[in-house]
Design an enzyme around this catalytic site. Structure first.
Site: not given
Ligand SMILES: Nc1ncnc2c1ncn2[C@@H]1O[C@H](COP(=O)(O)OP(=O)(O)OP(=O)(O)O)[C@@H](O)[C@H]1O
Length: 452
Positions: A138, A251
């Site tokens: 998300d 978490r």
């Molecule tokens: N290459 C990158 N390195 C670090 N962070 C990144 C990178 N690309 C995207 N992000 C950030 O990582 C965050 C989390 O990404 P994502 O939503 O795809 O994964 P998630 O596991 O669902 O995380 P969340 O805990 O937000 O649900 C996003 O807010 C995005 O801005």
């Protein structure tokens, strides 16, 4: 045969022809359980080359007539989302489907947070594409949506800081390939968080308009939201879970239990503009101002359904009717609050409590009882010594300098830097490659193949 073909042709997405062996394989979508789609194929053998060629040409011509299908996509992959399998999921599950459907792609693997947002906002040559796709959770979707909406407003000369201006709808559709730890937006718009299903929704050119809420603090724009804006309980869970990122997805459970046990309530006033006409109301209690002590203030612009809460926070919230469901949970006992929370996981009506009010609204404003001048959220575990509450001096007790109880807004999984906010729903500002959750099986036997 022709009739069946017309009805179901939109589920065909590719054809492979073997000239020498005189057969062709037609690829189509097969509906499975729990809103999942799978790629299937049927092979036609033919004794004559000319007949086989005629079939292949006819099917290709028919496919070319389906103008809603994307031909060129810009794909952003977050390699660190969820279990860090974004690249693998794309390469093994999604790219073969795009290739089979003759969709060409430019792929960018992000190198930092906000890479996709910034690239979309300024650099990307969007004229080349029919849509943009994010591979991630998300947070990644939110990043891309911000980039695309901001770019559209800038090119249209719309000032995002002004709540008076009408935002310009985005021309490009957004596809979501779920590869995060929370894939709520994908789940609520497709009905599953399965990458193959999402890839198939993209290649058949599905289109689902979606409302977007803009969040302002006085004259400055803060963020957009498409799913949940939550103050109190959901704000506290997020704030606490951000400090525990090292724990991974566990978490959320730990922070959820901790926040529930702390049973904090917050004071403030919510003013809102109810939706009119045929948008309906989740409950029929009309008033425009509600003040007092709240355990949670939530605005759900979609059902917010996810595997843990299959019906979601607001089961009847519409994706694209220009409204958001404002859910006010007033101070109550722990046991009552637990009952309310548990109803998110079963079929009982979570609004059927005396301490819960729900309104379908077009805009709302929240003013905390103790207005803060500024709130820079410090997410360190040792937050008490940080900057977080330095500026939150209780107005009514300036001399004692006691700290008023304030929560943070959880805006689609991001913490907002302000507590006093104004929220405005922009009807159908974006479109997704999705079709919403299909209510009824289209065919009598939902698991039967879609004949061609
Ligand atoms: N290459 C990158 N390195 C670090 N962070 C990144 C990178 N690309 C995207 N992000 C950030 O990582 C965050 C989390 O990404 P994502 O939503 O795809 O994964 P998630 O596991 O669902 O995380 P969340 O805990 O937000 O649900 C996003 O807010 C995005 O801005």
């Amino acid at each position: 045969m022709i009739l069946i073909m017309q009805v179901t042709f939109y589920l065909v997405f590719g054809i492979m022809w073997h000239f020498h062996l005189c057969f062709s394989a037609v690829f189509y979508v097969e509906r499975m359980r729990q809103h999942c789609w799978r790629c299937s194929n049927v092979t036609f053998h033919c004794s004559e080359h000319s007949m086989c060629l005629l079939w292949v040409q006819t099917i290709r011509e028919q496919l070319a007539l389906l103008t809603n299908r994307p031909k060129n996509l810009l794909v952003y992959i977050n390699p660190y989302g969820g279990k860090q399998r974004g690249k693998q999921i794309y390469d093994h599950k999604v790219a073969p489907i795009f290739s089979r459907a003759s969709v060409s792609t430019d792929v960018i693997v992000t190198e930092r947070a906000n890479h996709a947002r910034d690239h979309l906002k300024t650099e990307a040559d969007l004229k080349k594409y029919d849509g943009v796709v994010c591979v991630g959770g998300d947070g990644m979707f939110s990043e891309m949506m911000h980039g695309l909406v901001s770019r559209t407003q800038r090119e249209a000369g719309v000032d995002e800081n002004s709540m008076e201006e009408t935002l310009m709808p985005c021309g490009l559709r957004i596809g979501i390939i779920p590869a995060g730890s929370t894939d709520c937006i994908c789940y609520a718009t497709v009905g599953s968080n399965d990458p193959v299903t999402s890839a198939l929704h993209i290649v058949v050119g599905d289109s689902q308009p979606m409302d977007v809420c803009s969040v302002h603090n006085e004259d400055s724009f803060l963020r957009y939201s498409v799913s949940l804006l939550g103050y109190g309980f959901y704000g506290d869970v997020l704030t606490d879970s951000e400090r525990k990122r090292w724990m991974g997805p566990a978490r959320y459970d730990i922070s959820g239990v901790k926040t529930f046990l702390s049973h904090r309530y917050y004071e403030g006033t919510v003013s809102f503009l109810p939706a009119e006409g045929d948008s309906g109301t989740p409950r029929d209690k009309m008033q425009c101002r509600s003040g007092g002590k709240f355990l949670a203030i939530n605005a759900a612009s979609m059902s917010c359904a996810c595997p843990r809460s299959p019906k979601g926070l607001s089961p009847s919230a519409h994706l694209a009717d220009g409204t958001t469901d404002l859910i006010l949970v007033r101070k109550c006992s722990r046991l009552n609050f637990l009952c309310h929370l548990l109803r998110h996981t079963n079929k009982e009506d979570q609004f059927d409590h005396s301490f819960v009010e729900v309104y379908r609204v077009k805009q709302f404003r929240f003013t905390p009882r103790y207005q803060e001048c500024d709130s820079e959220v410090d997410l360190r575990e040792s937050g008490a010594t940080g900057k977080r509450f330095l500026s939150q001096i209780c107005r009514e007790h300036r001399a004692c300098g006691c700290m008023p109880s304030q929560s943070n807004w959880n805006c689609d999984g991001e913490i907002l830097p302000h507590t006093a906010i104004q929220v405005l729903v922009h009807s159908q500002l974006i479109k997704l490659f999705a079709r919403g959750i299909e209510e009824q099986p289209v065919f009598e036997d939902p698991y039967a193949q879609c004949a061609i």
